[in-house]
Design an enzyme around this catalytic site. Structure first.
Site, PDB file in Angstrom:
ATOM      1  N   LYS A  48      -3.940  -7.672 -27.091  1.00 51.39           N
ATOM      2  CA  LYS A  48      -2.614  -8.251 -27.343  1.00 51.39           C
ATOM      3  C   LYS A  48      -1.704  -7.924 -26.156  1.00 51.39           C
ATOM      4  O   LYS A  48      -2.024  -7.064 -25.327  1.00 51.39           O
ATOM      5  CB  LYS A  48      -2.032  -7.713 -28.642  1.00 51.39           C
ATOM      6  CG  LYS A  48      -1.878  -6.201 -28.689  1.00 51.39           C
ATOM      7  CD  LYS A  48      -1.441  -5.738 -30.070  1.00 51.39           C
ATOM      8  CE  LYS A  48      -1.322  -4.221 -30.106  1.00 51.39           C
ATOM      9  NZ  LYS A  48      -0.364  -3.740 -31.072  1.00 51.39           N
ATOM     10  N   TYR A 266      22.082   3.269  -5.674  1.00 47.73           N
ATOM     11  CA  TYR A 266      23.168   3.076  -6.634  1.00 47.73           C
ATOM     12  C   TYR A 266      23.666   4.414  -7.191  1.00 47.73           C
ATOM     13  O   TYR A 266      22.864   5.284  -7.552  1.00 47.73           O
ATOM     14  CB  TYR A 266      22.676   2.228  -7.813  1.00 47.73           C
ATOM     15  CG  TYR A 266      22.535   0.753  -7.482  1.00 47.73           C
ATOM     16  CD1 TYR A 266      23.636   0.006  -7.091  1.00 47.73           C
ATOM     17  CD2 TYR A 266      21.300   0.128  -7.577  1.00 47.73           C
ATOM     18  CE1 TYR A 266      23.509  -1.350  -6.797  1.00 47.73           C
ATOM     19  CE2 TYR A 266      21.169  -1.221  -7.287  1.00 47.73           C
ATOM     20  CZ  TYR A 266      22.279  -1.950  -6.896  1.00 47.73           C
ATOM     21  OH  TYR A 266      22.147  -3.281  -6.609  1.00 47.73           O
TER      22      TYR A 266
END
Ligand code: PLP
Length: 371
Positions: A48, A266
């Site tokens: 999956k 950042y």
């Protein structure tokens, strides 16, 4: 380098080197190891979520003729595999979400795991057409999906026209990764009480249960993470046997010297204590590298560990390579894989390897490599 592995980029002939190498031999090794731990069981491979990011079609092709069946979460995933020519038995773990899926499942020869009576009614309403094969999910303590054992016993009687001898009783373990946790024994006892009277096949074990709880081995085991080379139990023995199936790597796209006291990235999240050399690497959180990885999270460059320095940004991250001799733009950097276990990076990001694998984004080409 031509990128043939990702059709959406097929017209681009030169690009950044960011890639996820899928190691076919590791996948076969891991399947055979886990399958060998449960000689009385058959092992289906859970593919999956695009085989936990490795590419569901890739994995089904690598394990063709080796794994006897595969499992997916939802019908759409199974249909995509059929469209890609995968003809192995496919088990749909959540069963139908809509009535129409029952017809699709029958037409595509899918096995549906059902967890409530509405799904059973949808399937019964298909008759006199031949219904798809149904497995029944029992909630033995995880309290996520499945019928209570009492409801399941009633359903086995009430729906005996569609719950044939092909039906397998299935349950899922909540704590199998913790070998000290008594919940697994309790779940198993609850399940075995029902199964003993039903006389049907059973499916209980996921990867941690296959590794650590032999009593859970059933007619069918359902193994995902272990096949992809990650150890859910965090035991040295298993890590020695399970080989990483994905190496996520990217190249150094820039190098710069920074002075002691300079900040990088950042929020000035990292500041140089000494004059330092910073490598900018072409991979970021939009590729699936976790933004939560703090300063110090290791990567591998030229066979050595180097620490993340600065916040991971969308398309890039920065590494302190002051101690790596001879580094050059274009050098490849391993984010996780053969030289750096994904479990270690997951721990830095305060998550689990399942999440890291499944989040590698479609922008990253998957390249299957046979040794
Ligand atoms: C119902 C079910 N069975 C089996 C698996 C496979 O588990 P693992 O990846 O731990 O082997 C999963 C995965 O989440 C699952 O949801």
């Amino acid at each position: 380098m031509p990128l043939t592995a990702n059709p959406s980029f097929s017209t681009i002939t030169l690009s950044r080197q960011t890639q996820a190498i899928i190691h076919a031999d590791a996948i076969i090794n891991n399947f055979e190891y886990l399958n060998g731990l449960a000689p009385e069981s058959q092992s289906m491979v859970v593919i999956k979520a695009d085989a936990y990011g490795h590419g569901a079609v890739n994995i089904a092709q690598i394990l063709k003729g080796i794994a006897p069946a595969f499992a997916v979460a939802i019908t759409e995933e199974a249909i995509k595999l059929r469209q890609a020519g995968i003809d192995a038995p496919l088990v749909v773990l959540e069963g139908p979400h809509q009535q129409e899926e029952c017809v699709q499942a029958r037409d595509e020869n899918l096995i549906l795991v059902v967890h409530d009576s509405q799904q059973l009614d949808w399937i019964r309403n298909m008759t006199p057409e031949r219904p798809p094969v149904i497995w029944l999910k029992i909630d033995t303590g995880m309290h996520r999906l499945g019928m209570t054992p009492a409801d399941a016993a009633r359903a086995l009687h009430q729906y005996r026209d569609i719950l044939t001898t092909d039906c397998v009783l299935l349950t899922h373990m909540a704590c199998a990764d913790d070998l000290e946790n008594t919940a697994t024994r309790q779940q198993l006892e609850t399940f075995n009480t029902l199964a003993a009277s039903a006389g049907l096949g059973v499916s209980i074990a996921n990867s941690p249960a296959t590794l650590g709880w032999p009593d859970t081995h059933g007619t069918w085991n359902r193994i995902g993470l272990g096949v992809f080379g990650s150890d859910p139990i965090h035991a040295a023995d298993y890590q020695a046997r399970l080989q990483p199936a994905m190496t996520l790597s990217a190249s150094v796209i820039a190098l710069r010297e920074v002075k002691a006291g300079d900040a990088v990235g950042y929020g000035e999240y990292w500041r140089a204590r000494q004059d330092s050399l910073i490598a900018t690497v072409g991979v970021g959180y939009a590729d699936g590298y976790p933004r939560h990885c703090p300063n110090g999270t290791p990567v591998i460059i030229r066979g050595q560990r180097a620490p993340l320095a600065g916040r991971v940004s969308m398309d890039m991250l920065t590494v302190d390579v002051t101690d790596i001799a001879g580094i050059q733009v274009g050098d490849m950097v391993e984010l996780w894989g053969e030289q750096l276990r994904i479990e270690e990076v997951a721990a830095c990001a305060n998550t689990i390897s399942y999440e890291l694998m499944t989040r590698v984004s479609p922008r990253v080409p998957r390249i299957v490599r046979h040794r």
